[in-house]
Design a protein around this motif. Sequence first.
Motif, PDB file in Angstrom:
ATOM      1  N   THR A 326       0.826  -1.204   0.000  1.00  0.00           N
ATOM      2  CA  THR A 326       0.000   0.000   0.000  1.00  0.00           C
ATOM      3  C   THR A 326       0.861   1.255   0.000  1.00  0.00           C
ATOM      4  O   THR A 326       2.020   1.248   0.425  1.00  0.00           O
ATOM      5  N   ARG A 328       0.327   5.115   1.495  1.00  0.00           N
ATOM      6  CA  ARG A 328      -0.560   5.817   2.420  1.00  0.00           C
ATOM      7  C   ARG A 328      -0.203   7.298   2.464  1.00  0.00           C
ATOM      8  O   ARG A 328       0.968   7.671   2.369  1.00  0.00           O
ATOM      9  N   GLU A 337      -4.004   9.572   8.996  1.00  0.00           N
ATOM     10  CA  GLU A 337      -4.027   9.068   7.628  1.00  0.00           C
ATOM     11  C   GLU A 337      -5.232   9.664   6.906  1.00  0.00           C
ATOM     12  O   GLU A 337      -6.355   9.637   7.422  1.00  0.00           O
ATOM     13  N   ARG A 340      -5.322   6.410   0.921  1.00  0.00           N
ATOM     14  CA  ARG A 340      -4.594   5.168   0.662  1.00  0.00           C
ATOM     15  C   ARG A 340      -4.625   4.892  -0.837  1.00  0.00           C
ATOM     16  O   ARG A 340      -5.700   4.913  -1.447  1.00  0.00           O
TER      17      ARG A 340
END
Length: 425
Positions: A326, A328, A337, A340
């Motif tokens: 991933t 992010r 966060e 994504r």
Amino acid sequence: MSDDVHMTASASDLSGADGWWTDLPWLVNADPERVLGVLASDADSGARLMAAVYRASVDVHRDVPSWVRRQLLALDAVRYGDRELSARIAAVSVEGVDAEPWQVLWSTGAQSDPRFRMNPSGHTGSVDGVVTTFSGGRHVVVTGSKDRTVRVRDLETGQPVGGPMSDLNGRVWAVATEVVDGRPWVVTAGDWAVLAWDLATGRQTGELRGINGEVWCLGTAVVQGRPCVLASDDDVSVRVWDLAGGEQVGELTGHDDFLMAVDTLVIDGRPRAVGCTSGGKVWQWDLTTGQPVGEPLPGHDGEAWAVAAAVVDGRAHAITAGHDATVRVWDLVGGREVGRLVGHEGTVSAVVAAVIGGELRVVTGGSDGTVCLWEPAAGWQIGRELVFPAPVHALTVTREGLLVVGFGGDVAVLSLRAEPDSTGR
């Protein structure tokens, strides 16, 4: 368009000006096993060149759709020095897929046919670090490799500039550049050493003391008016050195894992480092005091391998990538966060934020041999991924929007001609 396109004629009938090697739509779209059956059917030099281009990534051709084959053939044509052929291949029609919105300017490649001269990278190990800078009035690409060398190439032509920097005490995991007293310097991180080099002369200017193991990443910043380098090794500590003098001037504290990736930026007038650790967490430090800023962000599931700092919608962000496949996006001010980016299969080992076409974009590269372009605020991928015949462990983007990619032991430079919509179709 099916894989049977242009197969109404037998291979023996495809000759002269209308030979199989001039039928680019057939080469791109036909079943690779059928193409391989005619590669050696003609002695014409054009046929030999096209056969060499096709064979360069033949193991990949067998298992990919036509649009990926088109990309690889366009790349390999440039690796054999034929940019005009590359451009014609990139424009070949593939059903349901637009022509490629990029152009390969140059690329290195391993020699696979002795009758043609490819542009060798000089590296015998994977390229794990790449940066660009100016030296001697020209824009250059600097690459570091597991083969224990650092090499320099002209960004425009791909030709080597000087000889390799080779007294490196081990593998090169990262490279960085900084200007010291008006001269471009290169800093290398590797096994048991962080070394500084005068790029103009290719001579080592010193070793930054205190390293006791492998160093996987480097960061540079101007701290209190002097160019500095920061790096970490196996003892977890992150040291900060004055690059010109070579002495340690600080240390970053608070974390308890190895630093795997680091970038720097300025927030509210103060230099700051943002780094990823072997435990996957994302840390921030004030480079003037060495103290952490806020609590560490939870980060990734497993090791985090890459980080890039950027300003998104007026706020400082970090884009991180790692072993969990991933990418992010983190709001560094809010400490959370906010996005994504998912598209790679396997470890994402390189990430860079850059302004392309006047817009902030994120570019990522991974062990799956792909490079993806992203719109970070919206979180979507722009266009189709670029596919390379080896894992991508290093990349960067110049201020002019040129993409520099390290794949396997080779290097390629590409230019985006136009940006597709978010679907890429």
